[in-house]
Motif scaffolding. Sequence first.
Motif, PDB file in Angstrom:
ATOM      1  N   GLY A   1       0.816  -1.214   0.000  1.00  0.00           N
ATOM      2  CA  GLY A   1       0.000   0.000   0.000  1.00  0.00           C
ATOM      3  C   GLY A   1       0.845   1.258   0.000  1.00  0.00           C
ATOM      4  N   TYR A   2       2.138   1.112  -0.204  1.00  0.00           N
ATOM      5  CA  TYR A   2       2.981   2.304  -0.405  1.00  0.00           C
ATOM      6  C   TYR A   2       2.779   2.758  -1.839  1.00  0.00           C
ATOM      7  N   GLY A   3       2.956   4.065  -2.059  1.00  0.00           N
ATOM      8  CA  GLY A   3       2.769   4.603  -3.393  1.00  0.00           C
ATOM      9  C   GLY A   3       3.807   4.068  -4.383  1.00  0.00           C
TER      10      GLY A   3
ATOM     11  N   LEU B   1       7.471   7.687  -8.412  1.00  0.00           N
ATOM     12  CA  LEU B   1       8.772   8.273  -8.066  1.00  0.00           C
ATOM     13  C   LEU B   1       9.136   8.022  -6.605  1.00  0.00           C
ATOM     14  N   PHE B   2       8.133   7.938  -5.733  1.00  0.00           N
ATOM     15  CA  PHE B   2       8.356   7.584  -4.329  1.00  0.00           C
ATOM     16  C   PHE B   2       8.910   6.162  -4.287  1.00  0.00           C
ATOM     17  N   THR B   3       9.913   5.944  -3.437  1.00  0.00           N
ATOM     18  CA  THR B   3      10.590   4.643  -3.430  1.00  0.00           C
ATOM     19  C   THR B   3       9.803   3.528  -2.733  1.00  0.00           C
TER      20      THR B   3
ATOM     21  N   GLY C   1       6.367   1.921   7.731  1.00  0.00           N
ATOM     22  CA  GLY C   1       7.448   2.891   7.821  1.00  0.00           C
ATOM     23  C   GLY C   1       7.152   4.100   6.976  1.00  0.00           C
ATOM     24  N   ALA C   2       8.184   4.830   6.651  1.00  0.00           N
ATOM     25  CA  ALA C   2       8.137   6.054   5.849  1.00  0.00           C
ATOM     26  C   ALA C   2       7.730   7.278   6.663  1.00  0.00           C
ATOM     27  N   GLU C   3       7.356   7.059   7.914  1.00  0.00           N
ATOM     28  CA  GLU C   3       7.054   8.179   8.812  1.00  0.00           C
ATOM     29  C   GLU C   3       7.267   7.694  10.238  1.00  0.00           C
ATOM     30  N   PRO C   4       7.522   8.628  11.156  1.00  0.00           N
ATOM     31  CA  PRO C   4       7.743   8.177  12.537  1.00  0.00           C
ATOM     32  C   PRO C   4       6.452   7.654  13.160  1.00  0.00           C
ATOM     33  N   TRP C   5       6.565   6.650  13.976  1.00  0.00           N
ATOM     34  CA  TRP C   5       5.407   6.139  14.720  1.00  0.00           C
ATOM     35  C   TRP C   5       5.885   5.587  16.045  1.00  0.00           C
TER      36      TRP C   5
ATOM     37  N   LEU D   1       6.018  -4.410  12.203  1.00  0.00           N
ATOM     38  CA  LEU D   1       7.460  -4.114  12.230  1.00  0.00           C
ATOM     39  C   LEU D   1       7.777  -2.825  11.485  1.00  0.00           C
ATOM     40  N   ASP D   2       8.847  -2.216  11.960  1.00  0.00           N
ATOM     41  CA  ASP D   2       9.226  -0.894  11.470  1.00  0.00           C
ATOM     42  C   ASP D   2      10.270  -1.031  10.357  1.00  0.00           C
ATOM     43  N   ILE D   3      10.010  -0.380   9.238  1.00  0.00           N
ATOM     44  CA  ILE D   3      10.979  -0.364   8.136  1.00  0.00           C
ATOM     45  C   ILE D   3      11.366   1.083   7.867  1.00  0.00           C
ATOM     46  N   TYR D   4      12.662   1.280   7.698  1.00  0.00           N
ATOM     47  CA  TYR D   4      13.193   2.638   7.530  1.00  0.00           C
ATOM     48  C   TYR D   4      13.948   2.748   6.216  1.00  0.00           C
ATOM     49  N   GLY D   5      13.924   3.924   5.675  1.00  0.00           N
ATOM     50  CA  GLY D   5      14.734   4.168   4.491  1.00  0.00           C
ATOM     51  C   GLY D   5      14.503   5.578   4.007  1.00  0.00           C
ATOM     52  N   LEU D   6      15.314   5.992   3.081  1.00  0.00           N
ATOM     53  CA  LEU D   6      15.127   7.307   2.479  1.00  0.00           C
ATOM     54  C   LEU D   6      15.604   7.244   1.047  1.00  0.00           C
ATOM     55  N   SER D   7      14.907   7.983   0.204  1.00  0.00           N
ATOM     56  CA  SER D   7      15.192   7.872  -1.223  1.00  0.00           C
ATOM     57  C   SER D   7      16.607   8.330  -1.551  1.00  0.00           C
ATOM     58  N   GLU D   8      17.115   9.306  -0.820  1.00  0.00           N
ATOM     59  CA  GLU D   8      18.441   9.836  -1.176  1.00  0.00           C
ATOM     60  C   GLU D   8      19.543   8.784  -1.086  1.00  0.00           C
TER      61      GLU D   8
ATOM     62  N   LYS E   1      19.109  13.752   8.779  1.00  0.00           N
ATOM     63  CA  LYS E   1      18.286  14.581   9.683  1.00  0.00           C
ATOM     64  C   LYS E   1      17.408  13.740  10.605  1.00  0.00           C
ATOM     65  N   ASP E   2      17.588  12.447  10.565  1.00  0.00           N
ATOM     66  CA  ASP E   2      16.798  11.564  11.423  1.00  0.00           C
ATOM     67  C   ASP E   2      17.550  11.288  12.723  1.00  0.00           C
ATOM     68  N   LEU E   3      16.806  11.306  13.808  1.00  0.00           N
ATOM     69  CA  LEU E   3      17.408  11.117  15.126  1.00  0.00           C
ATOM     70  C   LEU E   3      17.266   9.673  15.583  1.00  0.00           C
TER      71      LEU E   3
ATOM     72  N   GLY F   1      12.437  11.116  15.647  1.00  0.00           N
ATOM     73  CA  GLY F   1      12.024  12.396  15.077  1.00  0.00           C
ATOM     74  C   GLY F   1      13.079  12.860  14.104  1.00  0.00           C
ATOM     75  N   ARG F   2      12.853  14.001  13.531  1.00  0.00           N
ATOM     76  CA  ARG F   2      13.851  14.553  12.632  1.00  0.00           C
ATOM     77  C   ARG F   2      14.451  15.773  13.265  1.00  0.00           C
ATOM     78  N   VAL F   3      15.693  16.015  12.913  1.00  0.00           N
ATOM     79  CA  VAL F   3      16.340  17.221  13.398  1.00  0.00           C
ATOM     80  C   VAL F   3      15.467  18.418  13.019  1.00  0.00           C
TER      81      VAL F   3
ATOM     82  N   GLY G   1      -0.768   8.581   2.195  1.00  0.00           N
ATOM     83  CA  GLY G   1       0.679   8.472   2.179  1.00  0.00           C
ATOM     84  C   GLY G   1       1.147   8.873   3.558  1.00  0.00           C
ATOM     85  N   LYS G   2       1.988   9.879   3.599  1.00  0.00           N
ATOM     86  CA  LYS G   2       2.492  10.329   4.895  1.00  0.00           C
ATOM     87  C   LYS G   2       1.504  11.315   5.505  1.00  0.00           C
ATOM     88  N   ALA G   3       1.214  11.117   6.764  1.00  0.00           N
ATOM     89  CA  ALA G   3       0.257  12.002   7.414  1.00  0.00           C
ATOM     90  C   ALA G   3       0.877  13.380   7.653  1.00  0.00           C
TER      91      ALA G   3
HETATM   92  O1  DLL Z   1      10.012   7.247   3.113  1.00  0.00           O
HETATM   93  C1  DLL Z   1      11.287   5.500   2.068  1.00  0.00           C
HETATM   94  C2  DLL Z   1      10.443   4.479   2.722  1.00  0.00           C
HETATM   95  C3  DLL Z   1       9.361   3.953   2.046  1.00  0.00           C
HETATM   96  C4  DLL Z   1      10.755   4.007   3.984  1.00  0.00           C
HETATM   97  C5  DLL Z   1       8.589   2.964   2.626  1.00  0.00           C
HETATM   98  C6  DLL Z   1      10.000   2.998   4.570  1.00  0.00           C
HETATM   99  C7  DLL Z   1       8.915   2.498   3.893  1.00  0.00           C
HETATM  100  P1  DLL Z   1      11.557   9.386   1.651  1.00  0.00           P
HETATM  101  O2  DLL Z   1      10.246   9.776   1.079  1.00  0.00           O
HETATM  102  O3  DLL Z   1      12.783   9.863   0.996  1.00  0.00           O
HETATM  103  O4  DLL Z   1      11.713   7.827   1.709  1.00  0.00           O
HETATM  104  O5  DLL Z   1      11.522   9.867   3.165  1.00  0.00           O
HETATM  105  C8  DLL Z   1      12.588   9.580   4.005  1.00  0.00           C
HETATM  106  O6  DLL Z   1      11.083   9.548   5.914  1.00  0.00           O
HETATM  107  O7  DLL Z   1      14.502  10.530   6.306  1.00  0.00           O
HETATM  108  C9  DLL Z   1      12.626   9.744   7.675  1.00  0.00           C
HETATM  109  O8  DLL Z   1      12.557  11.077   8.162  1.00  0.00           O
HETATM  110  C10 DLL Z   1      11.226   9.288   7.305  1.00  0.00           C
HETATM  111  N1  DLL Z   1      11.118   7.848   7.550  1.00  0.00           N
HETATM  112  C11 DLL Z   1      11.223   6.837   6.683  1.00  0.00           C
HETATM  113  N2  DLL Z   1      11.032   5.647   7.308  1.00  0.00           N
HETATM  114  C12 DLL Z   1      10.812   5.931   8.610  1.00  0.00           C
HETATM  115  C13 DLL Z   1      10.549   5.155   9.769  1.00  0.00           C
HETATM  116  C14 DLL Z   1      10.911   6.928   2.365  1.00  0.00           C
HETATM  117  N3  DLL Z   1      10.440   3.842   9.723  1.00  0.00           N
HETATM  118  C15 DLL Z   1      12.310  10.103   5.396  1.00  0.00           C
HETATM  119  N4  DLL Z   1      10.419   5.817  10.951  1.00  0.00           N
HETATM  120  C16 DLL Z   1      13.371   9.684   6.366  1.00  0.00           C
HETATM  121  C17 DLL Z   1      10.515   7.154  11.015  1.00  0.00           C
HETATM  122  C18 DLL Z   1      10.881   7.339   8.767  1.00  0.00           C
HETATM  123  N5  DLL Z   1      10.740   7.926   9.955  1.00  0.00           N
END
Ligand code: DLL
Length: 418
Positions: free
Chosen positions: A121-123, A126-128, A199-203, A221-228, A288-290, A312-314, A408-410
Amino acid sequence: MDAVDNTILIRLRDTIERALRVPHYRSAFANVGIASAEDIQTIEDFQKIPVTHKEDLRQNYPIGLFAEPLENIVRIQASSGTTGKMTVVGYTAKDIDMWAAAVAKALERAGITPQDIVQVGYGYGLFTGGLGLHYGSERLGALTIPLSGGNTERHIAFLRDLKSTVLACTPSYALHIAAAAADMGLTPKDFHLRVGVFGAEPWTEAMRGEIKQRLGLERALDIYGLSEVMGPGVAMECVHMKGLHLAPNFYPEILDDQGRVVPQGRKGELVLTSMGKEAFPSVRYRTKDLTTLTYGHCACGFCGWSLEKISGRVDDMLIIRGVNVFPSQIEEAILAVEGIEPHYLIVVDRQGALDALEVQVEVAPEVVDEISLLEDLREKLSQRIYTILGLGARVRFVEPRSLPRSEGKAVRVLDKRK
Ligand code: DLL
C-alpha cells in the motif's frame, strides 16, 4: 566508531573512488586535502570528509551527482524537497539488484516467507516505497500485490478475497484501512493478516499496539529508508524487535548538534555512507533523522549495526515557548487516553507574544455527544501532554472523521508562526 575493520575501510575507499568521478564531490574532497581514495587510511581520515546535505542534491539537480553515465542507469526515483525542486536519484541494474536483495533479506528476518501474500500500500512511482517493497517481496518469492496507496475499499476487498497475510504501508494508512474496515462492519477476524511492514514516517510504540490490535496482526514491524540513499530497507526490525538492522550496504555514523561524531549508544543525527552502490554513491549523507546506533549480534542471525526506532527529525522538532517538542510525543499522549482516536493535528500559533499549542483530535463516535465524558477526556489529555512535554496545550475535540486522512504520509503539524 567501534567495529570498523579493514574490510569496511576498503569498501569505504571504493565509495570515495567512485564519488571522485563526480565534480561536486571532487571539489568538496579537495577542500579537505583528499585527492584520491588512498588518502583515506583510517576512520579518522574518513571523518574529515565533508558531509552531504539534501541541499547538495538539489543544487546538482537533476543528475549532477550521478557517478555513471545515463546509459548505465536503468531507473530513477525522486522525492519532493521541502521547497522547490525534487531530488532525483539513479540506479544501475546492479543497484536495483542490491536494493531488492536488501529488502528481501529484511522481510525474511521479519518472518515473511515465499508462502506469504504481500499487499503493498505504499505509493508506486517516483516515491521509493511501492517499487522498493515490491521488488524485495518478489525477490523473496512472495505473491506481491501492487495496490499502491489510495484505494482503501480495494485494499479491504483484497485483504479479504486474496487473504493477504502481510500489509506494507505507512502506519497512518494502516490505521485508516482499519477504521474503514470497521465502518464496513468488519473485524480483524475477517482478515488473514499476520505481519505489518510499516514505515516512511515516525510512529510510536503506542501506535504499534493500536495497529496490531485493530488489524489483528501478530507483528507490526518498522521499516526505515530514504530515497536519497536507496529507499525502504535501509534498516528494518526483525521478529525479535531489537532495533532496526542496518543493511550491510551502509556505513552509519551519529552526529551531535555540532556535527561531531558521537560514540555508540548516544542519540544524534544519522549519517549514512553507501558501500557498493554504483550510480548514486552516498557520502556521509545527513539524514536529519534522530536515532542511536548499536553494534552486535541478534538471535535472527544478523550481525552489524542496528538503529533504535527513529524518534524524530532534526528538522521536525518544534520549539514551543522554548520547549523542544516532537510530534511523536503528542501522539504518545493521545494514544494513552482511551476514547480518543489516533487522528490528530498539532497547530502552533501565536497569542500575543506567546506561542500557543493546540492539539486537535478526533473523539470516538460513541462519546461525541457525551459532554461530561468529553470534559473528562480533555482534562486527561491535557494532563498527559503536560506530563510529557512540561507544556500546556489547548485540546480541541473535533468531529469523528473531520481531519484530513492521508493515503501516504500524514501531515500532523500546522505551524502558523512561519
Ligand atoms: O520514506 C522511504 C520508505 C518507504 C521508507 C517505505 C520505509 C517504507 P523518503 O520519502 O525519501 O523515503 O523519506 C525519508 O522519511 O529521512 C525519515 O525522516 C522518514 N522515515 C522513513 N522511514 C521511517 C521510519 C521513504 N520507519 C524520510 N520511521 C526519512 C521514522 C521514517 N521515519
